[in-house]
Scaffold this active site. Structure first.
Site, mmCIF file in Angstrom:
data_model
loop_
_atom_site.group_PDB
_atom_site.id
_atom_site.type_symbol
_atom_site.label_atom_id
_atom_site.label_comp_id
_atom_site.label_asym_id
_atom_site.label_seq_id
_atom_site.Cartn_x
_atom_site.Cartn_y
_atom_site.Cartn_z
ATOM 1 N N ASP A 58 0.862 -1.191 0.000
ATOM 2 C CA ASP A 58 0.000 0.000 0.000
ATOM 3 C C ASP A 58 0.894 1.235 0.000
ATOM 4 O OD1 ASP A 58 -2.119 1.723 0.156
ATOM 5 O OD2 ASP A 58 -2.500 1.398 2.286
HETATM 6 C C1 SPV Z 1 -7.287 1.916 3.418
HETATM 7 O O1 SPV Z 1 -8.138 1.095 3.797
HETATM 8 O O2 SPV Z 1 -6.571 1.739 2.438
HETATM 9 C C2 SPV Z 1 -7.114 3.163 4.155
HETATM 10 C C3 SPV Z 1 -7.404 3.201 5.568
HETATM 11 O O3 SPV Z 1 -6.662 4.120 3.574
HETATM 12 S S1 SPV Z 1 -5.912 2.947 6.411
HETATM 13 O O4 SPV Z 1 -5.366 1.677 6.000
HETATM 14 O O5 SPV Z 1 -6.299 2.961 7.792
HETATM 15 O O6 SPV Z 1 -5.015 4.041 6.112
HETATM 16 MG MG MG Z 2 -5.698 3.670 1.870
#
Ligand code: SPV
Ligand code: MG
Length: 292
Positions: A58
């Site tokens: 991510d």
């Molecule tokens: C996601 O679900 O990708 C988010 C929320 O952005 S968090 O992972 O809490 O940043």
């Molecule tokens: Mg996110």
């Protein structure tokens, strides 16, 4: 499959309703169908979960077109309004407005944009989360509003508390993003209690507030109702359930050299066929294929 009734209007109604609303994370067509079956009225297309399902980190490794493709599958498989994690917009105002337009064209009901630089990284990874300045981010929001107007809900996500800034900085950003045309504000926190989120909600009531209690999961939702919060996002639990479930089944099949033991543990094929509407296909075949 079937006509979808203006998802943006439904999402807007959820976020503006006086009672607390919930968005469930999904990351592909299957998880979207399962969330629908569980009774959720709206979905969160999580960047973390979509990235994970695709085998990416991510950290803006997935391209925006890959995200749009996933959202389209989620929309088709669920018929639910989807608030899409638009990350920080995949670039400047121009990339952000292009993303918004493409999400609108492919089944998104809303986009959530966070005030970080590209590439961003997940809010729970490491301590370095540089924010973009308020004016630059406000420009991204304005560009999206000028492009998609009220056809796509725009949620502005404040990462000030994640980045270690004060409540005052978060409030300053909330005011600016409201002025720039956001429909709602997502205020994020990495604390294990909800204190800073509740403090924000106490100080700021200009627009509906959306929260992601991944780290402060022990707080009961009654606290959010009492605080007048609009919407809770359960942000990654379908993906994490899939990880746990798949890991257990793979380990057992590998160890037992047999699928007999896991058979009662996994969904039946009939369940899968039901989830994805195979009955509709059978009825359509009956209607459209020549009969011999
Ligand atoms: C996601 O679900 O990708 C988010 C929320 O952005 S968090 O992972 O809490 O940043
Ligand atoms: Mg996110």
């Amino acid at each position: 499959i079937g006509a979808v009734e203006d998802p943006t209007t439904i999402l807007r109604a959820l976020i503006f309703s006086s009672d607390l609303s919930f968005l469930m994370e999904a990351h592909d067509g299957l998880s979207a169908a399962i969330a629908t079956q569980a009774g959720f009225k709206g979905l969160w297309a999580s960047g973390l979960s979509i990235s994970s399902a695709l085998g990416y980190r991510d950290a803006n490794e997935a391209s925006w077109t890959e995200v749009v493709d996933v959202v389209e599958r989620m929309a088709d498989a669920s018929g639910l309004p989807i608030l899409v994690d638009g990350e920080s917009g995949f670039g400047n105002f121009n990339n952000a407005r292009l993303l918004a337009m493409k999400l609108l064209q492919h089944g998104g009901a809303g986009v959530c944009l966070e005030d970080k630089a590209f590439p961003k990284r997940n809010s729970f990874v490491g301590d370095h989360h540089p924010l973009v300045d308020i004016d630059e981010f406000s420009g991204r929001l304005k560009a999206i509003k000028d492009t998609t107007g009220d056809d796509l809900l725009l949620v502005a996500r404040i990462e000030a508390l994640i980045a270690g800034y004060s409540l005052d900085e978060a409030l300053r950003r909330a005011d600016a993003y409201a002025d720039a045309g956001a429909d709602a504000i997502l205020i994020h926190s990495r604390k294990s209690d909800a204190d800073e989120i509740l403090a924000f909600a106490k100080e700021w009531q200009t627009l509906p507030i959306v929260i992601v209690p991944t780290k402060y999961y022990r707080t009961p939702v009654s606290a959010y109702r009492d605080a007048g919060i609009s919407t809770v996002i359960w942000a990654n639990h379908a993906m994490r359930a899939a990880v746990a479930g798949m890991r257990a089944v793979c380990a057992r099949i590998a160890a037992e050299e047999s699928i007999a033991g896991v058979e009662p543990e996994v969904a039946t094929l009939d369940e899968v066929f039901r989830l994805l509407g195979y009955d509709e296909l059978a009825a359509a075949e009956d209607r459209y294929l020549p009969k011999h």
